[in-house]
Design an enzyme around this catalytic site. Sequence first.
Site, PDB file in Angstrom:
ATOM      1  N   LYS A 268      -3.976   8.742  17.993  1.00 39.71           N
ATOM      2  CA  LYS A 268      -4.435   9.889  18.790  1.00 39.71           C
ATOM      3  C   LYS A 268      -3.728   9.952  20.143  1.00 39.71           C
ATOM      4  CE  LYS A 268      -7.602  11.337  15.829  1.00 39.71           C
ATOM      5  NZ  LYS A 268      -7.488  12.620  15.117  1.00 39.71           N
TER       6      LYS A 268
ATOM      7  N   GLY B  78       2.246   4.791   1.748  1.00 35.26           N
ATOM      8  CA  GLY B  78       2.451   5.431   3.031  1.00 35.26           C
ATOM      9  C   GLY B  78       3.826   5.184   3.610  1.00 35.26           C
TER      10      GLY B  78
ATOM     11  N   GLU C 221      -0.289  -2.102  -7.164  1.00 36.85           N
ATOM     12  CA  GLU C 221      -1.160  -1.089  -7.759  1.00 36.85           C
ATOM     13  C   GLU C 221      -0.412   0.203  -8.051  1.00 36.85           C
ATOM     14  OE1 GLU C 221      -5.142  -1.484  -5.236  1.00 36.85           O
ATOM     15  OE2 GLU C 221      -3.301  -1.357  -4.075  1.00 36.85           O
TER      16      GLU C 221
ATOM     17  N   GLY D 202      -7.377  -1.610  -3.178  1.00 41.69           N
ATOM     18  CA  GLY D 202      -7.057  -2.928  -3.717  1.00 41.69           C
ATOM     19  C   GLY D 202      -6.617  -3.923  -2.675  1.00 41.69           C
TER      20      GLY D 202
ATOM     21  N   GLY E 170       0.827  -1.192   0.000  1.00 41.29           N
ATOM     22  CA  GLY E 170       0.000   0.000   0.000  1.00 41.29           C
ATOM     23  C   GLY E 170       0.863   1.244   0.000  1.00 41.29           C
TER      24      GLY E 170
END
Length: 504
Positions: A408, A271, A294, A388, A269
């Site tokens: 957080k 990041g 992807e 994906g 992915g």
Amino acid sequence: MTATRIAHPALAARRMSAEEAAALIAPGTTVGMSGFTGAGYPKAVPQALARHILAAHGRGEPFALRILTGASTAPELDGALAKVGGIEFRLPYQSDPELRARINAGQIEYMDIHLGQVAQYAWFGFLGKIDTALIEVAGILPDGRLIPSTSVGNNKTWLDLADQVILEVNHRQPLGLDGMHDIYYGTALPPHRKPIPLVHPGDRIGEPYLKVDPAKIKAVVETDAPDRLGRFAPPDETSRRIAGHLIEFLRHEIRMGRLGEHLLPLQSGVGNIANAVLLGLRDGGFNQLTAFTEVIQDGMLELIGEGVIETASATALSLSPESVERFVRDIDLYRRRIVLRPQEISNHAELVRRLGCIAINGMVEADLYGNVNSTHVAGTSIINGIGGSGDFARNGFLSCFVTPSTAKAGAISAIVPMVSHVDHTEHDVAVIVTEQGLADLRGLSPKQRARQVIAHCAHPDYRPQLADYFERALRESRGKHTPHILSEALAWHQRYLDTGSMRL
């Protein structure tokens, strides 16, 4: 700008302004647009269209569209159209804050769908009629074929199915992209499908250009604008620890004989964590790697340039400004090592399974039993979409989900008794990794998985709470196969909404 990129005389004669092209799009219609993770999206016509929509609303006339893309685009498209109330329906993935806010406010209908399924949904007729295709390209050849841009996405499908086509020819996209693409035209509808003849990530099974009937092209708009260029922060200590756990696990798999020294094709992915994993593979001495993924982002581009990754197949580039400069400078090298395909091929279940991809994707939260939420906050508010990740998680050789153990400032635990929304069931999740450690869930029953997740992935601040919940569920749950206390299973999320923290 000149017409040198528009070598087809009849199409050169159809050049017009973005305003004129936008006027060809009627209210209430469906528009298939290019764009995938901020790459290769139309830059000018959507903004002109937003102005048309705003003027129509000022006259008291309704004007909204169904917008279909490859994945996320940019503020010039999603943001501009959402801001003026010009989108009534959107799929399959988004990241624009304006669009997201309106989706979560209930003002825009949004269909989150596996990216590998979009094209076939369109061909099946599930998405209705495609009225217009609005596609960015790098150039038009003398015979009318199109040089694709920095993403392919669903462009082939939109061009095939749309009644009319508007092209944006972007002079900013490097002409060196010519030859980098592989557009496969061998797909078919059931029961006439045949195996896709791809057995290696670098195989070229199609054509380097997009095809479209020139008679359908109603407008050609010239632009000169960059893709949305984002920068990822350098990997932090948490990302490096997650990457370290995962890389050590891959080494273990090699020692056990389940992986070869060059691994299997990588899918990652987007990041910081993905970049950290890729750079960790390089620093760990891995080489002769391949990728079937992807998106190619900075970390992967760096490894391709260095030869650590020999071949990479994707559907889009998602690069920082610095990496764009590197890509353009060395585009002849990258054209030999990168293949950009339609996303129905880059994310195709048949190919992901055949190649045996190692899938590495982010998540919002995981529960004790290995179910994963990739998309929603507190079960109700969409962040981006499943993208994906499901295409690769269910069909790959190894499905890994990664996240920091808290968010957080520690108020949220990424490991919870029950996820508030399920994108990936326990059946599709092999490995969960946080900075605390790695839980290998393969071959384990639900209760065995829970013990691994608590021991290896939960933050120490939340580990006692999770252990207490699990032990009480073992005693009190009506069924003991997947023990839960239903009155408490989602109480962590409610506590956060009520108090701002999941802590007791």
